[in-house]
Enzyme design. Structure first.
Site, short mmCIF file in Angstrom:
data_model
loop_
_atom_site.label_atom_id
_atom_site.label_comp_id
_atom_site.label_asym_id
_atom_site.label_seq_id
_atom_site.Cartn_x
_atom_site.Cartn_y
_atom_site.Cartn_z
CE LYS A 109 14.16 -4.73 -5.15
NZ LYS A 109 12.96 -4.71 -4.09
CE LYS A 141 8.78 -11.86 -1.95
NZ LYS A 141 9.27 -10.29 -1.27
CE LYS A 159 4.01 -6.72 -11.71
NZ LYS A 159 3.45 -5.51 -11.19
P1 TYM Z 1 5.12 -5.49 -0.70
O1 TYM Z 1 4.35 -4.34 -1.21
O2 TYM Z 1 5.98 -6.43 -1.58
O3 TYM Z 1 4.02 -6.52 -0.28
C1 TYM Z 1 2.96 -6.21 0.20
C2 TYM Z 1 2.30 -7.50 1.24
O4 TYM Z 1 2.84 -8.93 0.79
C3 TYM Z 1 3.52 -9.79 1.97
N1 TYM Z 1 3.78 -10.69 1.01
C4 TYM Z 1 3.55 -11.73 0.85
N2 TYM Z 1 3.56 -12.56 1.83
C5 TYM Z 1 3.98 -14.13 1.96
N3 TYM Z 1 4.60 -14.69 1.04
C6 TYM Z 1 4.49 -13.91 -0.35
N4 TYM Z 1 5.43 -14.63 -0.90
C7 TYM Z 1 4.88 -12.45 0.06
N5 TYM Z 1 4.99 -11.77 -0.76
C8 TYM Z 1 4.87 -10.12 -0.27
C9 TYM Z 1 4.76 -8.60 2.00
O5 TYM Z 1 4.58 -9.32 3.83
C10 TYM Z 1 3.22 -7.59 2.44
O6 TYM Z 1 2.54 -7.62 4.03
N6 TYM Z 1 7.44 -3.00 2.57
C11 TYM Z 1 6.46 -3.67 2.15
C12 TYM Z 1 5.36 -2.31 1.96
C13 TYM Z 1 5.09 -1.48 3.19
C14 TYM Z 1 4.05 -2.07 4.73
C15 TYM Z 1 4.48 -0.99 5.14
C16 TYM Z 1 3.98 -3.02 4.94
C17 TYM Z 1 5.19 0.28 3.59
N7 TYM Z 1 5.27 0.32 4.68
C18 TYM Z 1 3.81 -0.26 6.78
C19 TYM Z 1 3.44 -3.05 6.39
C20 TYM Z 1 3.78 -1.56 7.30
C21 TYM Z 1 6.66 -4.16 0.87
O7 TYM Z 1 7.37 -3.91 0.43
O8 TYM Z 1 5.60 -5.56 1.29
#
Ligand code: TYM
Length: 329
Positions: free
Chosen positions: A111, A194, A197
């Site tokens: 980031k 990956k 978004k």
């Molecule tokens: P975020 O919003 O980027 O993504 C949400 C969930 O989707 C999964 N994910 C993927 N899994 C496999 N392949 C991909 N290409 C892919 N893109 C996204 C992510 O692994 C995630 O599980 N930091 C987290 C949000 C968060 C969170 C938490 C998650 C905040 N607090 C506490 C679990 C527990 C995030 O940015 O996810």
């Protein structure tokens, strides 16, 4: 009974990576566990979203969460900022989080490279907020995709450090939960590692069939195999990885064989892949349309989730304050 916690940032529509990497596992887990699923709107602040789009984005994610099958009668579904107790735990954990480990986090480095004009402290401490989200409900398991593996490892370190420092056995060390044993990473259609978004390479759950066909048609490929049974280049492997989650085993076996004997036609593979993605996501699209027509269902779901999450969070904060030595007069 295990406690399961997971969240998704409120950055708009959900994509196939969110669904197959994390959500699908949540949905299975809600049947037998105490589940907390939330929309991480505090986390979305690291990129300074326009206040006018913050709430519509939360609503979008909530609608799609529910459309995927999350059931407010089985899990506490809530908005992160509706339970601000998490911020107190975040502050406490930050006192035991060190600059060296935070600056070394892959997501921070990524980031900081992508938004050099906005390397804020929230970005740096993103993993402590995520740890607070998980530890505030003392989770046993966290269903997330492979991209969150490092954050989860940091969560375990913060839990261990807290327990050691205060000589207690309070926080559990939560583990990642994934279907089977392997954590999933859904690739992008542009040959990159990956689907994400910010990578701009997503198929969204809400995309209509024509859009899905168009996106898959444009997916990066090469000239095709010339040696039998050769290893697949990344862009082709990515298409097969997508097939692994949406297609029938016999379909995958058919195209594997064609790859191995060098007769594969990428146009056919893409047509089949698009059809299978459309079929897999059709019920979700139908449910999104239904939920869009019934906003009161959303309101009730999060009101209920907020209450349950707040009760659990308040208990943790009370106990953590006591452990750390806060006393009231
Ligand atoms: P975020 O919003 O980027 O993504 C949400 C969930 O989707 C999964 N994910 C993927 N899994 C496999 N392949 C991909 N290409 C892919 N893109 C996204 C992510 O692994 C995630 O599980 N930091 C987290 C949000 C968060 C969170 C938490 C998650 C905040 N607090 C506490 C679990 C527990 C995030 O940015 O996810």
């Amino acid at each position: 009974m295990k406690t399961v916690v997971s969240g998704i940032r409120s950055t708009g529509n959900l994509h196939l990576g969110n669904y197959y990497g994390a959500l699908k596992n949540f949905i299975r887990m809600q049947e037998q566990n105490r589940c907390f699923f939330f929309i991480a709107d505090y986390h979305s602040l690291t990129t300074h979203p326009d206040p006018a789009i913050l709430h519509p984005n939360v609503k979008r994610v909530l609608t799609e969460y529910l459309a995927c099958g999350l059931n407010p009668e089985k899990s506490a579904i809530f908005i992160q900022s509706d339970v601000p107790e998490v911020i107190e735990l975040y502050l406490m954990l930050n006192m035991h989080a060190y600059l060296g480990e935070l600056t070394k986090t892959t997501s921070f480095k990524d980031k900081a490279r992508k938004q050099p004009e906005n390397v804020n402290a929230g970005l740096l401490t993103y993993p402590t907020l995520m740890a607070a989200d998980i530890l505030i409900h003392n989770a046993d398991e966290v269903p997330v995709g492979k991209d969150q593996e490092q954050h989860l490892e940091m969560t375990r370190n913060f839990a261990k450090r807290f327990n050691n420092f205060y000589k207690v056995d309070y926080f559990k060390e939560p583990i990642a939960y994934s279907d089977g044993t392997k954590m999933i990473k859904i690739p992008g259609l542009d040959g990159s590692g990956k689907m994400g978004k910010s990578e701009g390479n997503c198929i969204y759950l809400a995309d209509d069939p024509k859009t899905i066909e168009k996106k898959v048609k444009k997916a990066l490929t090469d000239q095709g195999p010339t040696v039998q049974n050769s290893e697949k280049p990344e862009c082709i492997q990515n298409l097969f990885t997508l097939m692994d989650v949406v297609s029938k085993p016999e379909t995958i076996a058919f195209f594997e064989e064609q790859w191995n004997n060098c007769s594969i036609r990428y146009g056919d593979l893409k047509k089949q892949l698009a059809a299978d993605i459309i079929e897999a996501t059709n019920p979700i699209r139908e449910r999104i349309a239904e939920l869009d027509a019934h906003p009161e269902f959303l309101r009730k779901a999060v009101a209920r989730g907020k209450e349950e999450a707040q009760e659990s969070a308040r208990k943790t904060i009370r106990e953590v304050r006591e452990i750390m030595g806060f006393k009231s007069f």
